[in-house]
Design a protein around this motif. Sequence first.
Motif, PDB file in Angstrom:
ATOM      1  N   UNK A 190      43.791  36.174  41.960  1.00  0.00           N
ATOM      2  CA  UNK A 190      43.510  35.398  40.751  1.00  0.00           C
ATOM      3  C   UNK A 190      42.790  34.090  41.064  1.00  0.00           C
ATOM      4  N   UNK A 191      43.061  33.495  42.229  1.00  0.00           N
ATOM      5  CA  UNK A 191      42.503  32.185  42.561  1.00  0.00           C
ATOM      6  C   UNK A 191      41.225  32.265  43.396  1.00  0.00           C
ATOM      7  N   UNK A 192      40.699  33.459  43.626  1.00  0.00           N
ATOM      8  CA  UNK A 192      39.480  33.608  44.423  1.00  0.00           C
ATOM      9  C   UNK A 192      38.253  33.621  43.527  1.00  0.00           C
ATOM     10  N   UNK A 193      37.408  32.600  43.592  1.00  0.00           N
ATOM     11  CA  UNK A 193      36.214  32.596  42.747  1.00  0.00           C
ATOM     12  C   UNK A 193      35.318  33.813  42.960  1.00  0.00           C
ATOM     13  N   UNK A 194      35.219  34.293  44.187  1.00  0.00           N
ATOM     14  CA  UNK A 194      34.345  35.434  44.461  1.00  0.00           C
ATOM     15  C   UNK A 194      34.854  36.730  43.838  1.00  0.00           C
ATOM     16  N   UNK A 195      36.110  36.749  43.443  1.00  0.00           N
ATOM     17  CA  UNK A 195      36.691  37.956  42.846  1.00  0.00           C
ATOM     18  C   UNK A 195      36.812  37.839  41.338  1.00  0.00           C
ATOM     19  N   UNK A 196      36.392  36.703  40.775  1.00  0.00           N
ATOM     20  CA  UNK A 196      36.572  36.458  39.342  1.00  0.00           C
ATOM     21  C   UNK A 196      35.307  36.856  38.589  1.00  0.00           C
ATOM     22  N   UNK A 197      35.433  37.842  37.715  1.00  0.00           N
ATOM     23  CA  UNK A 197      34.288  38.336  36.949  1.00  0.00           C
ATOM     24  C   UNK A 197      34.136  37.654  35.592  1.00  0.00           C
ATOM     25  N   UNK A 198      35.057  36.755  35.262  1.00  0.00           N
ATOM     26  CA  UNK A 198      35.058  36.137  33.932  1.00  0.00           C
ATOM     27  C   UNK A 198      34.668  34.672  34.076  1.00  0.00           C
ATOM     28  N   UNK A 199      33.351  34.428  33.947  1.00  0.00           N
ATOM     29  CA  UNK A 199      32.815  33.103  34.235  1.00  0.00           C
ATOM     30  C   UNK A 199      31.965  32.610  33.077  1.00  0.00           C
ATOM     31  N   UNK A 200      31.724  31.308  33.100  1.00  0.00           N
ATOM     32  CA  UNK A 200      30.880  30.692  32.093  1.00  0.00           C
ATOM     33  C   UNK A 200      29.408  30.807  32.484  1.00  0.00           C
ATOM     34  N   UNK A 201      29.116  30.865  33.760  1.00  0.00           N
ATOM     35  CA  UNK A 201      27.739  30.968  34.217  1.00  0.00           C
ATOM     36  C   UNK A 201      27.069  29.633  34.440  1.00  0.00           C
TER      37      UNK A 201
END
Length: 271
Positions: A190-201
Amino acid sequence: MNLDIAYANADFIPNGLDFPAKWQKMAGDFRSSHKNLRLDLPYGEDASNAFDLVLPDGMAKGLVVFVHGGYWMAFGRRDWTHLAAGAVGQGYAVALPSYPLAPDARIAKITKAVAAAIDAAADQVAGPIHLAGHSAGGHLVARMNCIDVPLSCRDRIARIMPISPLSDLRPLMRTKMNNTLHLDEAEAQAESPALNNHRVGIPTTVWVGADERSAFLDQARDLTLVWPEAELTIAPNRHHFDVIAPLADPDSDMVAILLGRDQRPKSSSAR
């Protein structure tokens, strides 16, 4: 692979153990010479929930927030004041937050604390917001691009610069550091940015030193591979401890890119 060695920095940098004392001295010298400071501004109830604000002469063009590293276990806002010199010299205010450290806080709690600090600093300074963070701080500013993080001022963020970031936390579960961090699989995911697909861009420049440990080069490259909004800069002749030094120089490429005054191809090198 011995991951404790892979993520060790000081042992592989000449006089690496001397850097914290140098940083503290430079930070103290800068505070003594720069009088336009607001210190110990609270953003929460805990003693660690405070930030320092360094102001330029005249009206600030916007706000830079620098989030320090230390593997979420060390340092605080007073160790890094000198790094405000670059952005302040370009007319920006700079906030330097402290945050609760492991083992008293899990990384998920630290992420929320940094978001609260950024919101509190945003209340003090109008205009665009530029986020920079080093190592664990690079992880934390990258997390501000993820929609699960409660951040009220996100629509004001113009650029994020994770410097030598930890973007995938799963390898750290196999290091001795995890005796302090207490990462489990769910939190690491959950805390890994590289694994997070839900972003603002939000536009992102990932910055890393060419002479860093290969694990940090891999972490930086991995983030840019999975985030289309991210560009990669590999700074020649920089290691993990001096890669942040250009933040103190108003005329550096690092400050120019952080503030949006310079655009580069997706993969580049810079001083």
